[in-house]
Every structure is written in C-alpha cells, then in structure tokens.
Design an enzyme around this catalytic site. Structure first.
Site, PDB file in Angstrom:
ATOM      1  CG  PHE A  51      -1.783   1.245   1.300  1.00 22.25           C
ATOM      2  CD1 PHE A  51      -2.859   1.390   0.444  1.00 22.25           C
ATOM      3  CD2 PHE A  51      -1.521   2.257   2.201  1.00 22.25           C
ATOM      4  CE1 PHE A  51      -3.661   2.527   0.490  1.00 22.25           C
ATOM      5  CE2 PHE A  51      -2.308   3.395   2.263  1.00 22.25           C
ATOM      6  CZ  PHE A  51      -3.387   3.532   1.407  1.00 22.25           C
TER       7      PHE A  51
ATOM      8  CG  ASP B 166       5.597   4.157   1.329  1.00 16.45           C
ATOM      9  OD1 ASP B 166       5.673   4.830   2.380  1.00 16.45           O
ATOM     10  OD2 ASP B 166       4.518   3.853   0.791  1.00 16.45           O
TER      11      ASP B 166
ATOM     12  CE  LYS C  99      -0.081   5.768   7.165  1.00 22.20           C
ATOM     13  NZ  LYS C  99      -1.508   6.152   7.239  1.00 22.20           N
TER      14      LYS C  99
END
Length: 434
Positions: free
Chosen positions: A168, A258, A287
C-alpha cells in the site's frame, strides 16, 4: 473483491479489519449507547461510505498519550493510531508548538518561505541516511509518493516501475497503480501503464523476480517498496535489499523506499532502512511526521536529483505549511529528548519475547514477529482475528487486523512498561476466550 451484498473476501481484508462484519455489529450492539448511535447515523448520512471508515465503529471525544476516549467514557489503548502516533496523541510539546506557530505565522503561500519550513528541511536532511539531502513537503503521504514517482520519471526518462503485490502506497490513482491491494484498485479499469508487480520477498534469492523484469524491459525507472511491510510486519532479509540496490544501480533504476508508517523510530531506528544499511535514492515520510496533529509528509532525495527547476513536482497549497513544520520539529525534538529510538528498540525486543511466550500458551497463534515497536501476531483464521480484535476493543485495547490474520500492534513509542503489560494481559485473555 466482494460485491456490496456479498460477505467480505480475502481481498477485502488485505489492508485492515472490515467495517461491515457481523463481529463489528455485535460489538456495537453491546458497547454503543443511543446517543452515539445517533451520531453514527449522522456520520453515515453525511459521508460517502467506503471500506475501513464510514460506517464507523463509534464516536471519539478525546485522545491523549496512548489513549482514545469515546463518547461512552471508555478509554482505549491505541495500538493502531493510523501510524501517526509515534510520540503519542496530543503530546504537550507538539500541541504547544502548533499553538505558538498559529499566533506567529499560520500560513505561507508557495512563492514565499518561512523559518519553520526551512529548519525542518535542514533537520530531515541531517537525519536522513547516506546522501539524501534535498526535501519537498506535501500534505500527505500519498502526495509525497506522487512526487517521488514524478521525479523518478524526470531523472530517468522512464515511466515503468516495479513494486510489490499486496503493498500500500496511497489511495490516489497514481499510488494505487503501484500498490497491490485489491481493496483500493479492483474494478477501476486501466491504471498507469508500465507498473509491474512482484511477490513480497521472503529470501534474498527473491530479488531474481525484480532482475528478470529489469532485464526484460530494459527501461524501468524505479523500484518502489516498503523496507518492511508495515501491515503484516514482514521484513525481507537485509541481503535482499542489498541485492535490489545493486540491481537498481546496474540497470539505471531509482530505488524508492516508502517509510510513511515506519520512519521516526517505529522500528527502533529513525528510518527502517537503516537496519539493512541500504540507502534509497528517494525516501518518503508521512503520517507521524506531523506529530499526530498536523497532516505532513516529505520526500527526501539525493542532492543530484534536484534537476527540474522549471517543472512542478508537488506545488501543493500547504507545501511549506509553517504550522505543520512546527509540529514536525516538535515531534523530532520529542523523539530525541525522550530517547524514543532506544525506547522503541529495547521495549520492542522485550515485548516480542513476551509475545512468543504468549504464542506457546495459545494454539490459535501461528507466528509472532516484530522490529522495534512494530509487532505482528498471526492467528489461524480471519474469524479468529476478528473475534480477538473485538474482545480486546471491549476491554480497552485497539489494534489493526492486517492481511486477514495478523494482529498488528503498533503502540506509541511513549508507552510505559505498565501500560504495555496491561495491553498484553488484555490480548492474552482474549486469546484464552476463543
């Protein structure tokens, strides 16, 4: 993928627990009062419905430290936090920094700059591994991934990518093209061309799958991956990443890591890739960078990739957001001043040993793995995972279920020994009630 009137299938479970399951409905019937039901009905009427959010579980009224507070007065330890809570919820230093910055400079249009944004960029460049030295901010991780993809095209003149199945990297159309989760991409028709996918690796030899595509295509621009899968806590061998680094260098492809959910101490290091000693060409953060208060993400790249001054890589309205930068600076200060890297490494190792002992007591637990305070407890079936989840939620512990069968435990790095012991006791009892 399941249709709306079908029971959830495995593809629906790859990213998280299902918001329309029988177990969730039973939990709500037992734990949600009439006033909260009215709130949930308003939410359902106002928002587009989608998997993993609306319809929602319950209503929150507060968050602090490791706790979430809901409208019924229940306080729940948050071992999920959407991966934003490395320094805990509403850390006083972060809140104070945001309030102070709001009084000084609340917004900065793109054609201007400001001290907090420059200081944050300089700080990230100093912290980043290897020769990563140039930064661009974005309002979220998906946007930062888009910046990385665009820069890779400019730098290599190639549009093709290799990424991992069931990974993801964001929910936008470009990000789901390189992501592998059916939940976000099935039924949408054509995505970006030239996006190749390989299976998630379990051995160094699995790099051969990437090599075959690099050789066959001859014009792949980037390999994009998490250094460790944050959802199911699967970490490839270090030798795998060393081999991938070699292959990228040989074939002229950029390596993009990532670390949106993994950086900032989650694994016991500032950046997860430091465990393998492999430095990417582009590193993406998000985040928790905003301290769980402000949306903030960053793309950090090699200095020699600063090559497109006449094009717009990001151009986001809140690119140099001084308030977001202030929150991020405070977050980095908390990580350093409270020794959270060491804390994550030490407490994570201790907790992993306790989870292994828990595995010996419960047949439903098939595997336990972790790195720092990113831990996974794999159980025998999706039904077992959901039963444990909602039992724990009823008793004050929240976490994510990933891949259908993995209980993903990612607490704030600020958690105390006593709080960790309490959380493990809740999990132990839930497993014992199966």
């Amino acid at each position: 993928m399941s249709l709306p009137d079908e029971p959830p299938g495995q593809a629906d479970r790859t990213e998280g627990d299902i918001n329309l399951s029988d177990h969730r409905l039973a939990w709500q019937q037992a734990n949600v009062n009439d006033a909260t039901r009215e709130t949930l009905e308003r939410d359902s009427a106002a928002f587009l419905h989608q998997s993993l959010s609306t319809p929602c579980l319950t209503e929150l009224t507060g968050c602090d430290g490791i706790y979430l507070s809901d409208a019924t007065g229940r306080r729940t330890m948050d071992f999920h936090g959407n991966s934003v809570h490395q320094v805990g919820h509403a850390h006083p230093k972060v809140i104070e920094a945001v309030k102070r910055q709001l009084d000084e400079l609340a917004f900065c249009p793109r054609r201007f700059t400001n001290q907090p944004a420059i200081e944050l960029a300089e700080c990230l460049a100093k912290l980043a591994p290897g020769n990563l030295a140039k930064v661009l901010f974005a309002p979220g991780g998906t946007a930062a991934i888009g910046i990385a993809m665009k820069l890779a095209r400019y730098a290599t003149g190639r549009h093709k990518t290799i990424s991992m199945r069931d990974s993801f990297h964001g929910a936008s159309l470009d990000a789901i093209s390189i992501s592998g989760e059916a939940l976000f991409r099935d039924g949408l028709g054509p995505l970006l061309p030239g996006c190749f996918h390989v299976d998630w690796p379990s051995a160094a030899a699995d790099a051969e799958a990437i090599e075959k595509i690099l050789v066959k295509e001859g014009d792949v621009g980037a390999v994009i991956a998490e250094p460790m899968r944050c959802t199911t806590i699967d970490r490839p061998p270090d030798a795998y990443w060393r081999r991938v680094r070699e292959l990228c260098d040989r074939h002229g492809a950029l390596l993009i890591f990532d670390e949106i959910p993994l950086a900032l101490g989650r694994t016991g290091r500032m950046f997860c890739c430091e465990h393998s000693g492999v430095t990417p060409d582009i590193l993406v953060l998000g985040k928790g960078l905003g301290g769980g208060v402000m949306p903030m993400a960053a793309t950090i790249v090699r200095a020699d990739l600063d090559i497109v001054p006449k094009r717009a890589l990001g151009h986001y309205t809140h690119e140099k957001n001084p308030v977001g930068a202030a929150a991020a600076l405070a977050t980095l200060d908390v990580i350093e001043s409270e020794n959270l890297l060491e804390r994550s490494s030490k407490l994570g190792a201790e907790t992993l040993e306790r989870l292994r002992k828990l595995q010996q007591r419960h047949n439903a637990v098939t595997d336990v793995r972790g790195l720092g305070l990113a831990m996974g407890v794999e159980v025998s079936s999706p039904d077992t995972a959901e039963r444990v989840l909602y039992d724990c939620l009823a008793n004050g512990l929240s976490f994510k279920v990933s891949g259908g069968t993995v209980l993903t435990l990612t607490p704030p790095l600020t958690i105390t020994d006593e709080q960790m012991a309490q959380a493990l006791a809740i999990l132990d009892k839930a497993l014992g009630r199966l």
